[in-house]
Design a protein around this motif. Sequence first.
Motif, PDB file in Angstrom:
ATOM      1  N   ARG A 127       4.865   5.252  -5.430  1.00 39.73           N
ATOM      2  CA  ARG A 127       5.128   5.082  -6.867  1.00 39.73           C
ATOM      3  C   ARG A 127       4.157   5.929  -7.698  1.00 39.73           C
ATOM      4  N   THR A 128       2.897   5.941  -7.287  1.00 34.57           N
ATOM      5  CA  THR A 128       1.909   6.706  -8.062  1.00 34.57           C
ATOM      6  C   THR A 128       2.226   8.194  -7.983  1.00 34.57           C
ATOM      7  N   ALA A 166       1.858  10.855   4.127  1.00 30.47           N
ATOM      8  CA  ALA A 166       3.151  11.491   4.410  1.00 30.47           C
ATOM      9  C   ALA A 166       4.237  10.440   4.599  1.00 30.47           C
ATOM     10  N   ALA A 167       3.899   9.334   5.241  1.00 33.77           N
ATOM     11  CA  ALA A 167       4.910   8.288   5.453  1.00 33.77           C
ATOM     12  C   ALA A 167       5.403   7.742   4.112  1.00 33.77           C
ATOM     13  N   ALA A 168       4.539   7.698   3.118  1.00 38.01           N
ATOM     14  CA  ALA A 168       4.924   7.128   1.826  1.00 38.01           C
ATOM     15  C   ALA A 168       5.586   8.133   0.899  1.00 38.01           C
ATOM     16  N   THR A 169       5.198   9.411   1.021  1.00 38.10           N
ATOM     17  CA  THR A 169       5.663  10.388   0.013  1.00 38.10           C
ATOM     18  C   THR A 169       6.418  11.568   0.611  1.00 38.10           C
ATOM     19  N   THR A 174       0.851  -1.207   0.000  1.00 42.18           N
ATOM     20  CA  THR A 174       0.000   0.000   0.000  1.00 42.18           C
ATOM     21  C   THR A 174       0.884   1.254   0.000  1.00 42.18           C
ATOM     22  N   GLY A 175       1.859   1.276   0.901  1.00 45.43           N
ATOM     23  CA  GLY A 175       2.762   2.434   0.981  1.00 45.43           C
ATOM     24  C   GLY A 175       3.543   2.604  -0.314  1.00 45.43           C
ATOM     25  N   ASP A 207       5.420   8.619 -10.281  1.00 41.48           N
ATOM     26  CA  ASP A 207       5.183   8.410 -11.724  1.00 41.48           C
ATOM     27  C   ASP A 207       4.136   9.352 -12.305  1.00 41.48           C
ATOM     28  N   ALA A 208       3.071   9.589 -11.540  1.00 39.78           N
ATOM     29  CA  ALA A 208       1.939  10.332 -12.120  1.00 39.78           C
ATOM     30  C   ALA A 208       1.678  11.648 -11.412  1.00 39.78           C
ATOM     31  N   GLY A 209       2.420  11.920 -10.324  1.00 42.10           N
ATOM     32  CA  GLY A 209       2.200  13.164  -9.581  1.00 42.10           C
ATOM     33  C   GLY A 209       0.842  13.181  -8.904  1.00 42.10           C
ATOM     34  N   TYR A 210       0.324  12.001  -8.584  1.00 43.59           N
ATOM     35  CA  TYR A 210      -1.031  11.904  -8.016  1.00 43.59           C
ATOM     36  C   TYR A 210      -0.939  11.302  -6.623  1.00 43.59           C
ATOM     37  N   LEU A 211      -1.628  11.939  -5.649  1.00 40.65           N
ATOM     38  CA  LEU A 211      -1.613  11.421  -4.274  1.00 40.65           C
ATOM     39  C   LEU A 211      -2.826  10.521  -4.046  1.00 40.65           C
TER      40      LEU A 211
END
Length: 463
Positions: free
Chosen positions: A374-375, A420-423, A368-369, A378-382
């Motif tokens: 990655r999204t 926030a933890a992922a990005t 999930t993280g 790659d796509a600039g999408y949160l």
Amino acid sequence: MQFVSTRGQAPALGFSDAVLTGLATDGGLYLPQQWPQLSHAEIAALAGKPYAHVAFDIISRFVGGDIPDAALRRIVEDAYATFRHPSVTPILELEPGHFLLELFHGPTLAFKDVAMQFLSRVMDHILAERGVRATIIGATSGDTGSAAIEAFRGRETTDIFILHPEGRTSPIQRLQMTTVMDENVHNIAIRGTFDDCQSIVKVLFNNHDFRDRVRLSGVNSINWGRIVAQIVYYFTAAVSLGSPHRKMSFTVPTGNFGDIFAGYCAKRMGLPVERLIIATNANDILRRTLETGRYEMAGVTPTTSPSMDIEVSSNFERLLFESAGRDPQMLRQMMESLKQSGGFTLPPSALAAIRAGFAAGTADEEATGRTIARTHADAGYLLDPHTAVGVHVAGAARAAQVPMITLATAHPAKFPAAVAAATGIEPTLPAWLSDLAQRPERLSVLDNDQKLVEEFILARTRA
Ligand SMILES: Cc1ncc(COP(=O)(O)O)c(C=O)c1O
Ligand SMILES: N[C@@H](CCOP(=O)(O)O)C(=O)O
């Protein structure tokens, strides 16, 4: 149009009564006696129509004259005017052939608003026509509660009691519920899990004296009024990408199985759907069921997608009913076994029917993280973590030639810690919610005891 209970021992009801009744008196869930059918020409004609127009077209087929067309039109227009996007549920291409259906542009930033803004107005209409009040009860792992409270707050016809598992929602989900001070709104934090909350709701519905005394009504997806409104966006999304001339698949982040069951309904009504993919988090009882043919509870694990931390997936009962030849006795046996021993085995024919239309996959916490990160890269999408579960599972399930639509079920700002933890980016709440953390809170904490909840409601309801 009549609605029948999955357990076969409650009276068949018309639309208005099915909506007010919520859970059938035999503990079952209501389903339409027959599925309304849309021809390919009728589906094609939905393309380019405003969302409220499509909503009226789909929902009116189930209402069967219980609500005059003019009133129903006004209800859907008002409901979808609360959304902050002109398309209500816009769709965007995340990567070639993979689309996101954004369902979070309503007042509380989750897909629940789509049905709840409709349901509150429909209930208000029916209750006002009948000159009565109702006591609404709901169990939430976070999003249903905030959407229901927002939709029912201040309504003269209803008092609303929402049960959430103490400490198991995101802080923002909790604040969205507990900072609403309208007199008819009551928040109860239960010392337990979402399944405990949902079980109390069902026990209270099965206590017929209590149910009649307070005119109990429900807002969870056990209520057909929720499902019917969620069917609409499967049609709007599919026609915007070329249905009925092309088949689509949908991946749905799943917990209580209401959202994905609405997709099944759309398919039964004639929408060409290739596959419905059940996306689960670590609480993967549905994926295991499809794999093994046995629905077996194993305990709920808290995750970063807390709204899907569910083991008793209520609407799976509706799918079982459909897949097991609408045999209420078989359903009663399976549900009794679930209650007594925490599991049941699907009849082989029902399992085969389910496997023909559905697939399932899981995203654990790491996946999930990683998908959120990655999204974004790659796509600039949160993505919010629930949608990320869907995107991860869709990635593995996609087939060439068939567009995949993943349902984006919540706004990332509802789950800032996980995002926030992922990005490293903390998504911000929109302006109308930006002072949420400064607002005073009101809630009552109760032990996981149905009697305490019953007493709490009796002391406060005005029904
Ligand atoms: C954000 C979010 N995604 C997915 C789900 C799962 O939907 P359903 O319970 O209809 O399967 C929920 C809760 O219902 C949710 O709040
Ligand atoms: N995830 C849900 C749980 C209740 O689901 P519902 O669709 O049956 O109301 C939540 O957010 O509360």
